[in-house]
Each structure stands twice: as C-alpha cells, then as structure tokens.
Design an enzyme around this catalytic site. Structure first.
Site, PDB file in Angstrom:
ATOM      1  N   ARG A  93      13.106 -12.384  21.220  1.00  0.00           N
ATOM      2  CA  ARG A  93      11.877 -12.586  21.741  1.00  0.00           C
ATOM      3  C   ARG A  93      10.995 -13.036  20.412  1.00  0.00           C
ATOM      4  NH1 ARG A  93       8.196 -13.462  25.682  1.00  0.00           N
ATOM      5  NH2 ARG A  93       6.627 -11.865  26.221  1.00  0.00           N
TER       6      ARG A  93
ATOM      7  N   THR B 101       9.438 -19.856  32.014  1.00  0.00           N
ATOM      8  CA  THR B 101      10.886 -19.332  31.882  1.00  0.00           C
ATOM      9  C   THR B 101      11.841 -20.335  32.601  1.00  0.00           C
ATOM     10  OG1 THR B 101      11.271 -17.495  33.275  1.00  0.00           O
ATOM     11  CG2 THR B 101      10.332 -16.983  31.443  1.00  0.00           C
TER      12      THR B 101
END
Length: 609
Positions: A113, A408
C-alpha cells in the site's frame, strides 16, 4: 541487450534480453475484446494451473510463466507488469496493492500500500480556510500522490517465493511495450470518458495524439519510456524505481504540479513493503482468509457474512437469475451496519488501535449477533446507521463524511504446485492523479501516478474527535481491496488458521464496492450452488451506507426493486464496473475459473486431459 528503435536510452536504462534461459515468450495475436458492457463468458476449466486477469494479454503472460515452471508469485509479477502497460487506467508501477499468498502451508499477506510522504499532515486536503478541497481538484493534484509500493512488494514476495529469475518476469511486458499492443475497447472508452487526463501534457501527447482525440480501438500502441523503466527494474531490482533518475523524475513531477505535493526522493528510498499476518475467519464449512488493516476489506466482508449467518437463510435466495428481495434486504442492512463500523474504526494499524486491542473484536460471534439483531424484516435502517461498540478504544474516534472510492484491478492465480495468489492492485481513480512520468528517459509514454492519498479522510476531526483514517506522515490510507483465499475449514488442522485444502482465490476492483462484490460472490459459491462463472454473472445491488445502487436494471426485476422501495430503501441506477476474478479447485483437483462479464478479463491455463 535490446534498445528501443533509434533511441539511445539515457541514464543506463538498458532492456533485458527479450528471451531468457528456459523461457521463450511468444506475444499472442489477440484482437481487443468488445466493449466493457455485459459480455457472456463461458467459464474455463484447466488441469493444474490457471490465471485470471482483467486483460487477455496479461492473463496470457501469466499463463506462459506458469507453463515455464514459474510459481504463482512469478506469474503475478509478469501479469502486473503487463497490466501496467495495457490497463494503465486501473493499476501500474505508479501505484500499490495487496497480495495474499498461499505456499501449500503458510499464508502471507504482502502489503504494498502507498504511504503518505513525510511532508504530509492532516491538513493535506484542506484549503486556506480549513475547508475540504473539492474531490476532483484534490485527485488531480500533486497532493494526492502516495509513495508507490507495488514494485517493492512484488520483489519482496519474489525473493521468498519466486522460481524463475526476476528478469525473466519482465520479458512479456517489455516485449509488448517495444513491439506494441492493440488498444482495447475498455482503454479507448476510459480515455474518451476522462476529462482530466489530457490536462497533463505528457499524457495528452501519448494518449490523445491526433488533435486531442483518444487512441482508437485496435490502434497499435508502443510505450518506449515504460519499456525502458521496466528494463531497468528487471536488471537492477526495485532500487531502480526507488532511487536514481526514476525516483528523481517521479518526485519532480509531483512537486511541479499547479497544486504540488511534498513527495520527495527520500520518501521513495525509505518505502518498505510489509508481510502481515492474514485475517482468517471460520465461515461454516470454509475458512476465509483476507487482508488485515490498513485494508478494511476482509473485516467488512466477514461482518456482512457473519451477520447474515445469524438469520435463517432467506427463502428462494435467487429469483429469475437475480438475488431475491428478501435476501437483498438482509444483505443491504448487514452492509449498512458493517460500513458504519468500517468508517469509524479501521485505519493503518501503525497509527490506529483496534477496538479492544484486537481487530477480531469486530468479528466476534456475540458482537455480530447483537448487530444482526438490529435488522428488521420490513423496514430499512436508513442512511444514518451508528457504529457498534465492539471494544474499548484508547482514543475516542469520530465518523467522517463518506467519500468516493474508485479503481483497481484484480488477479487470481493457482500454480502447478497448488500455491495460490490473490492480488488486487490500484492507482485509485481511472488514470490516478492524471500525472504521467517517463522515469527521466525523455522517451514517449511512461506510467501514471496514483491518487491513493484521497482514500484518506479529508476531514481530520469531527466535533473535536480524531478520525481514524485521517492523513498522517508515513501512514497508509485505508483501503477496500479484498484479495481473498478460501480453504476448507478444519478444526483439527495443525496450522495456525484451521485451514484445510485450498478452495478458491478471488477478488475484485471497484473501490468500496469491492466489499459487497466479494461478499455476494462468496455466498453464491457456498450457498447457491453456482460455479465460478455463474457467480460472477449475477447482477449487483449494493449499498456503502447510503442509497442502494443497482446495475443492469433489466436483470434486477422491477418487482424486486419495488419490494426494496417498500422497505424504505432509496434506489438509484448507476454504471458500476466490477472486475471479479475467481479460480475454484474442483473435487478432482482440476480448476475452474470465471472472469467478470463486465470487463475484458479471461482465464488462461493448461488444457484438461
């Protein structure tokens, strides 16, 4: 060493050989698939290994790596690098991701992340008057760009679980970047529908080369700059991205925007990918393993499913090929309750304490039973659902206003050894921050930078109480990504998680909608007797705490919609692009996979005997 046409690659960015020992990549002859509406897909059976990805070229690259003896992690690296080229609107080396990995015994959650730069603080998205910036103004600024993590995360996983050389895994993406690939319908539509990307001069020259018109479907696109950057990473590892000219170029682009960000070369140098303990939750005959915070995905998915299991199964859960109004009502109400908890409690665990000191408090059976007791059969709880009280907090937290979440791409892989990957990667919005970087090469093309920091709450406090997901230096923004591995539940297992044999690997793109996408798919696989492809073809109706959004109204019957309205749900029709990918291990140990009919994805693998 291959070079790009007549260009002399500056800064020593030489490419890896386009053939590697033991691996002879063959670029497939694939025409772009039809538009990303709803396209019926067959489902795919394979013998011993398979990969599902959102683009056929990416799936093919992973399949060729698996056929050459590569591991699931090897294939994931190859797939992700091709996606960076052919699906730049969704993910790429300028973003981050989460990856669940199963090696036949252990389960690891690899965290790539993005992080907030050291120079960011809780006022990052506030204007001079202390008011939050308009969302799209924040997205398309240097302030939105987090330190990318995907490259270092994949390298960390490969160091432990790779079988083929790191350089080999970049051959497909570099070959396609040099030789070109045909622009797909989805990429064309994404370019045509975006009104911000062309404001970046490099992106405009590359993606809108003819009088501002987006690249046409079927047009051959090469990307010399990305090929050069990938070649450097292939030869020199992740340090080629996080140090030197590539890092310098990235930082300069962020800092030179009209509304600049603070991301600096030192932020890139100091970035660390992490291996975290997964969260594994018994769910009747299965154990579902997913990502812990900073992702809210697994916690929220399993809260929804756990609350629904507290009530008897709704009669006729499928009606005319769609979830029934009774089932949907319970699903929507459980979603409201779960999202209320998510918005109050979940954040980066390095900065936010779990309720009661343990994230499992949110999944405790007694707590879920109490929360499920709030659901009534004939009336919705409405938009303003309060979070529960799963455990004591060291600091009292506030619930911020809801914000949009996007983007995504998802990849699921099972290799010939039975090892599995569920990888969800992102640059957040379509085309991220709309900032294109060429790595300092001076060549055409490049890669796009993420806008993941807009996943933080813009408002740091409410009524004097801090928001768990507020901006802080070095913090990872809360995510909804839900890469998921499913196992048979085995209480006698000697492993840590009471897991038996692998059942499935799955996940989806879609921002916060990922959570209900994955939850419904798990129910369809476990309770409704559907195979992987049938489960992904179901229509979606979901809530993130507000209105009920439904897709493909002709597939969600009017009688169902009217029954929900009578229960007090406010419905709105909206185009949502799930991109679910599922691989299921069959009782005979062969594999069966499905790809979401709303995207261009396919399953590739070895042919069954």
């Amino acid at each position: 060493m291959a070079r790009l046409g007549r260009h002399l690659l500056p800064l020593g960015l030489l490419l890896v050989p386009l053939a590697a020992p033991g691996f002879d990549y063959q670029a497939p002859s694939l025409s772009p698939e039809p538009a990303s509406g709803l396209e019926e897909k067959p489902g795919w059976a394979t013998e011993s290994f398979a990969v599902v990805a959102a683009n056929p070229l990416a799936a093919d690259a992973g399949n060729q790596i698996l056929a050459a003896g590569g591991s699931a992690v090897d294939a994931a690296v190859a797939v992700q690098m091709v996606l960076a080229l052919v699906e730049p609107q969704s993910s790429g080396i300028g973003g981050g991701g989460f990856m669940m990995h199963f090696d036949g015994g252990d389960i690891t959650a690899f965290d790539g992340r993005e992080t907030a730069p050291a120079g960011a603080d809780e006022t990052l998205f506030l204007d001079d008057q202390g008011e939050p910036l308009a969302f799209m103004d924040a997205v398309t600024s240097g302030r939105s760009v987090g330190v990318p993590g995907i490259v270092r995360m994949l390298e960390k996983a490969h160091d432990e679980y790779g079988e083929l050389d790191w350089e080999t895994l970049f051959v497909p993406a570099i070959t396609l970047a040099e030789n070109g690939f045909e622009v797909s319908e989805r990429l064309h539509r994404s370019l045509a529908n975006d009104d911000r990307l062309a404001e970046d001069s490099a992106a405009r020259a590359f993606y809108y080369p003819k009088d501002g018109e987006p690249l046409a479907v079927g047009e051959t696109l090469t990307n010399p700059a990305l090929a050069a950057v990938l070649g450097d990473i292939a030869e020199n590892g992740s340090r080629a991205f996080y140090r030197g000219e590539v890092a310098k170029d990235l930082a300069e682009r962020v800092q030179s925007q009209e509304v600049p960000g603070s991301l600096a070369v030192e932020d890139l140098k100091s970035y660390e990918a992490r291996a975290r303990e997964p969260l594994c939750t018994p769910w009747q005959q299965w154990t579902v393993c997913g990502f812990p915070p900073p992702s809210s995905g697994h916690l929220t998915v399993m809260q929804i499913l756990g609350m629904m299991d507290e009530e008897p199964m709704a009669e006729a859960p499928l009606d005319a090929g769609a979830p029934s109004d009774d089932w949907l009502h319970r699903f929507l109400e459980a979603s409201r309750l779960a999202f209320a908890d998510r918005n109050r409690y979940v954040g980066d665990p390095a900065f936010v304490d779990a309720p009661g000191g343990d994230w499992q408090s949110l999944l405790a059976p007694a707590y879920l039973e109490q929360r499920a007791g709030l659901v009534v059969s004939d009336q919705s709880l409405g938009d303003d659902v309060e979070p529960g009280d799963p455990g004591e907090l060291a600091t009292s937290l506030a619930t911020p206003p809801r914000q949009p979440e996007y983007g995504t791409s998802h990849v699921s892989i099972i290799d010939a050894e039975g090892h599995a990957v569920a990888l969800t990667a992102s640059i957040e919005q379509a085309f991220g921050a709309r900032i294109m970087a060429d790595g300092g090469t001076g060549l055409d093309g490049g890669y796009l930078l993420n806008n993941e920091l807009t996943d933080f709450s813009f408002i740091p406090t409410v009524d004097g109480k801090p928001v768990a997901n507020r901006v802080q230096p070095g913090k990872r923004p809360r995510s909804s990504m839900s890469p998921t591995l499913v196992f048979e539940h085995d209480e006698e297992s000697e492993g840590e998680y009471e897991t038996g044999a692998l059942v499935a690997t799955l996940g989806s793109p879609g921002g916060a909608a990922i959570i209900p996408y994955v939850a419904q798919t798990l129910v369809a696989l476990r309770d409704w007797g559907l195979d992987a492809q049938q489960a992904l073809a179901l229509p979606h109706a979901l809530t993130l705490g507000g209105d009920v959004v439904y897709v493909e109204k002709d597939r969600l019957p009017e009688i169902t919609r009217e029954a929900l309205r009578k229960r007090g749900h406010t419905l709105s029709e909206r185009e949502l692009s799930s991109g679910l990918g599922v691989l299921v291990r069959q009782p005979d140990d062969t594999l069966y996979g499905g790809a979401d009919p709303r995207r261009e994805g396919v399953v590739k693998g070895d042919e069954p005997d």
